[in-house]
Scaffold this active site. Structure first.
Site, short mmCIF file in Angstrom:
data_model
loop_
_atom_site.label_atom_id
_atom_site.label_comp_id
_atom_site.label_asym_id
_atom_site.label_seq_id
_atom_site.Cartn_x
_atom_site.Cartn_y
_atom_site.Cartn_z
N ASP A 72 0.85 -1.27 -0.12
CA ASP A 72 0.14 0.09 0.14
C ASP A 72 0.85 1.44 0.15
O ASP A 72 2.00 1.24 0.43
CB ASP A 72 -0.96 0.08 1.16
CG ASP A 72 -1.93 0.62 1.24
OD1 ASP A 72 -2.44 1.44 0.03
OD2 ASP A 72 -2.60 1.38 2.29
N ASN A 86 -10.30 -3.09 -7.09
CA ASN A 86 -9.57 -2.51 -7.79
C ASN A 86 -9.67 -2.00 -9.13
O ASN A 86 -9.49 -1.12 -9.75
CB ASN A 86 -8.01 -2.71 -7.68
CG ASN A 86 -7.56 -2.45 -6.44
OD1 ASN A 86 -6.49 -3.41 -6.08
ND2 ASN A 86 -7.65 -1.64 -5.47
N TRP A 87 -10.73 -2.88 -9.87
CA TRP A 87 -11.15 -2.74 -11.00
C TRP A 87 -12.08 -1.34 -11.23
O TRP A 87 -12.06 -0.90 -12.25
CB TRP A 87 -12.08 -3.89 -11.69
CG TRP A 87 -11.63 -5.14 -11.72
CD1 TRP A 87 -11.75 -6.32 -10.76
CD2 TRP A 87 -10.56 -5.60 -12.63
NE1 TRP A 87 -10.96 -7.22 -11.24
CE2 TRP A 87 -10.50 -6.93 -12.39
CE3 TRP A 87 -10.05 -4.94 -13.91
CZ2 TRP A 87 -9.49 -7.76 -13.12
CZ3 TRP A 87 -9.13 -5.84 -14.57
CH2 TRP A 87 -9.04 -7.00 -14.12
N ARG A 119 -5.78 -1.93 8.71
CA ARG A 119 -6.77 -2.76 8.30
C ARG A 119 -6.25 -3.76 7.19
O ARG A 119 -5.42 -3.82 6.74
CB ARG A 119 -7.85 -2.03 7.83
CG ARG A 119 -7.69 -1.08 6.46
CD ARG A 119 -8.96 -0.47 5.76
NE ARG A 119 -8.12 0.67 4.85
CZ ARG A 119 -8.14 1.85 5.15
NH1 ARG A 119 -8.62 2.41 6.18
NH2 ARG A 119 -7.81 2.59 3.83
N ILE A 120 -7.18 -4.68 7.12
CA ILE A 120 -6.70 -5.87 6.44
C ILE A 120 -7.32 -5.96 4.94
O ILE A 120 -6.86 -6.59 4.01
CB ILE A 120 -7.24 -7.25 7.21
CG1 ILE A 120 -6.49 -8.58 6.66
CG2 ILE A 120 -8.70 -7.35 7.58
CD1 ILE A 120 -6.75 -9.74 7.46
N SER A 121 -8.64 -5.20 4.88
CA SER A 121 -8.96 -5.09 3.37
C SER A 121 -9.21 -6.17 2.62
O SER A 121 -8.90 -6.12 1.45
CB SER A 121 -7.94 -4.11 2.54
OG SER A 121 -7.91 -2.70 3.31
N TRP A 163 2.88 7.86 -2.83
CA TRP A 163 4.25 8.05 -3.02
C TRP A 163 4.47 8.85 -4.20
O TRP A 163 5.49 9.81 -4.17
CB TRP A 163 5.08 6.49 -2.94
CG TRP A 163 6.43 6.63 -3.24
CD1 TRP A 163 7.42 6.56 -2.07
CD2 TRP A 163 7.08 6.73 -4.21
NE1 TRP A 163 8.62 6.50 -2.60
CE2 TRP A 163 8.46 6.56 -4.22
CE3 TRP A 163 7.00 6.83 -5.68
CZ2 TRP A 163 9.62 6.61 -5.14
CZ3 TRP A 163 7.81 7.02 -6.68
CH2 TRP A 163 9.42 6.75 -6.32
#
Ligand code: FPP
Length: 243
Positions: free
Chosen positions: A24, A72-73, A197-199, A29
């Site tokens: 992540d 993520n799509w 978090r684990i997402s 960045w």
């Protein structure tokens, strides 16, 4: 890729067997540098490769990376396209490092990809199937709840066909129908990037994992950072629900 063994930061027997990493912070960045998000993913993919090499050198047996979630799509087309191209590039790159005897396993639904990428995933899994030094789980088009639902569907089909009794469905049997069926449970889950978090990543497999969070953004996460996480892991007492 260099493959000279490196002394691990803790005695070998204290190393986590399976490390899982949520990569992540690529977007932030890049933003900090006034660059497009895609540039962050390019750097993030380089970090992925460096870390893979390092984990191999210190003797980690299993390592999984969250590369692309089922959610993520929803990102802009050019960002999704960029990440897919990075996967193409690094899957191809893996063929230059067969001396590392690293096995690649796709954690996710391969049918979601463009046919050429789907074929690349199929090929790399087939071509590295008997490699035994390290196993890399690439979570792509992955969501943990979907994975568990998919396992439940497979078991339900077996029941429907009369090949399985409902009461014979055990934790072990369900685990055999997860994408990770050839990997042990996660010992250490690392999430850089400042979120805690684990997402929807390896929910079942992380039941007894130790969690390690840090603020470093993924492209800056290096071997020293991995050492820190492993040293912290080795200090923790794991009781697995016992005393
Ligand atoms: C999360 O950071 C990162 C991703 C959704 C993609 C990760 C993909 C790669 C590192 C490249 C491809 C992978 C391989 C294995 C070659 P984010 O962009 O959501 O970060 P942010 O929270 O700063 O926006």
């Amino acid at each position: 890729m260099a493959n000279k063994p490196i002394e691990p930061p803790v005695p070998k027997e204290m190393l986590p067997r399976h490390i899982a990493i949520v990569m992540d912070g690529n977007g932030r960045w890049a933003k900090k540098r006034g660059m497009p998000r895609g540039y962050g993913h390019v750097q993030g993919a380089r970090t992925f490769r460096r870390l893979l090499e390092y984990a191999h050198a210190i003797g980690i047996k299993y390592i999984s990376f969250y590369a692309f979630s089922t959610e993520n799509w929803r990102r802009p087309d050019d960002e999704v396209h960029g990440i897919m191209n990075l996967m193409r590039k690094y899957l191809k790159d893996a063929y230059n490092h067969f001396d590392l005897r690293t096995r690649f396993v796709l954690l996710g639904d391969e049918t979601g990809f463009e046919p050429d990428l789907m074929k690349q995933f199929e090929d790399i899994q087939k071509d590295t199937d008997d490699f035994e030094v390290m196993t890399v789980g690439l979570a792509a088009n992955y969501g943990s709840r979907r994975e568990i639902a998919h396992a439940a569907q497979e078991l339900a089909q077996l029941v429907k066909k009369g090949e399985l009794e409902p009461e014979d469905i055990t934790e072990e049997l369900l685990a055999q129908h997860l994408y990770t069926h050839e990997m042990p449970d996660v010992d250490l889950l690392i999430r850089p990037g400042g979120e805690q978090r684990i997402s929807n990543f390896l929910l079942w497999q992380c039941a007894y994992a130790e969690f390690y969070f840090c603020d470093t953004l993924w492209p800056d996460f290096d071997s020293k950072e991995l050492d820190k996480a492993i040293i912290e892991f080795a200090k923790r007492t794991r009781r697995f629900g016992g005393l």
